[in-house]
Write a protein that holds these residues in place. Structure first.
Motif, mmCIF file in Angstrom:
data_model
loop_
_atom_site.group_PDB
_atom_site.id
_atom_site.type_symbol
_atom_site.label_atom_id
_atom_site.label_comp_id
_atom_site.label_asym_id
_atom_site.label_seq_id
_atom_site.Cartn_x
_atom_site.Cartn_y
_atom_site.Cartn_z
ATOM 1 N N LYS A 107 0.839 -1.201 0.000
ATOM 2 C CA LYS A 107 0.000 0.000 0.000
ATOM 3 C C LYS A 107 0.872 1.248 0.000
ATOM 4 O O LYS A 107 0.593 2.217 -0.716
ATOM 5 C CB LYS A 107 -0.931 0.010 1.213
ATOM 6 N N TRP A 108 1.943 1.235 0.788
ATOM 7 C CA TRP A 108 2.848 2.387 0.835
ATOM 8 C C TRP A 108 3.444 2.645 -0.549
ATOM 9 O O TRP A 108 3.491 3.784 -1.003
ATOM 10 C CB TRP A 108 3.947 2.151 1.872
ATOM 11 N N LYS A 109 3.869 1.590 -1.227
ATOM 12 C CA LYS A 109 4.444 1.737 -2.581
ATOM 13 C C LYS A 109 3.419 2.298 -3.563
ATOM 14 O O LYS A 109 3.729 3.166 -4.382
ATOM 15 C CB LYS A 109 4.994 0.399 -3.078
ATOM 16 N N HIS A 110 2.186 1.801 -3.477
ATOM 17 C CA HIS A 110 1.139 2.323 -4.367
ATOM 18 C C HIS A 110 0.877 3.802 -4.099
ATOM 19 O O HIS A 110 0.680 4.579 -5.041
ATOM 20 C CB HIS A 110 -0.148 1.521 -4.197
ATOM 21 N N LEU A 111 0.898 4.198 -2.838
ATOM 22 C CA LEU A 111 0.716 5.615 -2.517
ATOM 23 C C LEU A 111 1.885 6.456 -3.025
ATOM 24 O O LEU A 111 1.695 7.596 -3.460
ATOM 25 C CB LEU A 111 0.528 5.794 -1.006
ATOM 26 N N GLN A 112 3.080 5.890 -3.008
ATOM 27 C CA GLN A 112 4.239 6.609 -3.539
ATOM 28 C C GLN A 112 4.082 6.837 -5.042
ATOM 29 O O GLN A 112 4.450 7.883 -5.570
ATOM 30 C CB GLN A 112 5.539 5.854 -3.244
ATOM 31 N N GLU A 113 3.503 5.854 -5.726
ATOM 32 C CA GLU A 113 3.273 5.987 -7.168
ATOM 33 C C GLU A 113 2.277 7.102 -7.470
ATOM 34 O O GLU A 113 2.360 7.753 -8.521
ATOM 35 C CB GLU A 113 2.756 4.661 -7.750
ATOM 36 N N SER A 153 3.434 18.628 -5.129
ATOM 37 C CA SER A 153 4.665 18.297 -4.406
ATOM 38 C C SER A 153 4.626 18.722 -2.942
ATOM 39 O O SER A 153 5.277 18.092 -2.106
ATOM 40 C CB SER A 153 5.881 18.897 -5.106
ATOM 41 N N ASP A 154 3.864 19.759 -2.604
ATOM 42 C CA ASP A 154 3.817 20.167 -1.192
ATOM 43 C C ASP A 154 3.032 19.170 -0.333
ATOM 44 O O ASP A 154 3.029 19.276 0.895
ATOM 45 C CB ASP A 154 3.280 21.589 -1.030
ATOM 46 N N CYS A 155 2.400 18.171 -0.939
ATOM 47 C CA CYS A 155 1.686 17.119 -0.206
ATOM 48 C C CYS A 155 2.523 15.848 -0.072
ATOM 49 O O CYS A 155 2.144 14.936 0.663
ATOM 50 C CB CYS A 155 0.375 16.775 -0.907
ATOM 51 N N HIS A 156 3.652 15.767 -0.768
ATOM 52 C CA HIS A 156 4.460 14.551 -0.773
ATOM 53 C C HIS A 156 4.945 14.163 0.618
ATOM 54 O O HIS A 156 5.073 12.972 0.933
ATOM 55 C CB HIS A 156 5.645 14.695 -1.723
ATOM 56 N N GLY A 157 5.255 15.127 1.446
ATOM 57 C CA GLY A 157 5.777 14.843 2.796
ATOM 58 C C GLY A 157 4.839 13.968 3.604
ATOM 59 O O GLY A 157 5.280 13.099 4.356
ATOM 60 N N TYR A 158 3.533 14.183 3.452
ATOM 61 C CA TYR A 158 2.566 13.370 4.182
ATOM 62 C C TYR A 158 2.706 11.905 3.781
ATOM 63 O O TYR A 158 2.753 11.023 4.614
ATOM 64 C CB TYR A 158 1.132 13.865 3.913
ATOM 65 N N TYR A 159 2.784 11.666 2.483
ATOM 66 C CA TYR A 159 2.873 10.280 1.986
ATOM 67 C C TYR A 159 4.219 9.642 2.315
ATOM 68 O O TYR A 159 4.295 8.451 2.554
ATOM 69 C CB TYR A 159 2.580 10.251 0.479
ATOM 70 N N ASP A 160 5.263 10.446 2.343
ATOM 71 C CA ASP A 160 6.587 9.935 2.709
ATOM 72 C C ASP A 160 6.640 9.545 4.191
ATOM 73 O O ASP A 160 7.376 8.638 4.564
ATOM 74 C CB ASP A 160 7.669 10.988 2.432
#
Length: 174
Positions: free
Chosen positions: A150-156, A163-170
């Motif tokens: 699931k984490w990998k799919h969210l990274q995709e 890009s300012d939302c990427h930190g949440y997913y990381d």
């Protein structure tokens, strides 16, 4: 119990009623229509904005909010099932509950027209005022982990997320 208030809790029959909260959900759904949402916190913001004149009170919860209720010894009753044997009424048959703080007794109704009956269960422990009980332990000690897949799919998905939302997913634990 601390405020000595009798509480009546009604359970509505599926498909036969309309609740005040149906209008709340409808206004939130309307606000969410055609919105791009990238973070859970955006749901909270849009839910507040669904009623501009008097915004809904929205509380954003995290893992630390949830208490652990697995210790059944801390409950006054072992069950709220009104029957004990096969074919006796079950919890899903209950239409109303009444909590009486003066005796710690729970009464129930199987249909709205009848009078309340005492729950046929023995009170497991004597009534203790909530403020004298120790605080319940928390259900979670940290954020709940998701699977690596699931984490990998969210990274995709980050290719279509600002890009300012990427930190949440990381920062999602996996």
């Amino acid at each position: 119990m601390g405020k000595n208030i009798v509480i009546e809790q009604n359970f509505l029959e599926k498909g036969h009623t309309q609740m005040e909260f149906d209008a709340v959900h409808s206004s939130i759904e309307q606000k969410l229509k055609n919105q791009e949402i990238f973070l859970p916190s955006q749901f909270a913001t849009l839910s507040k904005q669904a009623r501009p004149q008097k915004p809904y009170l929205v509380e954003y919860l995290d893992y630390s909010f949830f208490d652990d209720f697995s210790d059944k010894n801390s409950f006054m009753y072992d069950s709220i099932r009104p029957g004990r044997s096969v074919n006796d009424p079950t919890v899903t048959d209950i239409r109303a509950l009444q909590y009486n703080p003066s005796h710690g007794v729970i009464k129930y109704k199987l249909n709205f027209e009848e009078d309340y009956k005492d729950l046929p269960r023995r009170i497991r422990r004597r009534v203790v005022m909530p403020e004298t009980l120790p605080p319940r332990p928390k259900l979670y000690q940290s954020r709940i982990k998701i699977s690596v897949t699931k984490w990998k799919h969210l990274q995709e998905l980050k290719t279509v997320i600002p890009s300012d939302c990427h930190g949440y997913y990381d920062s999602l634990p996996y």
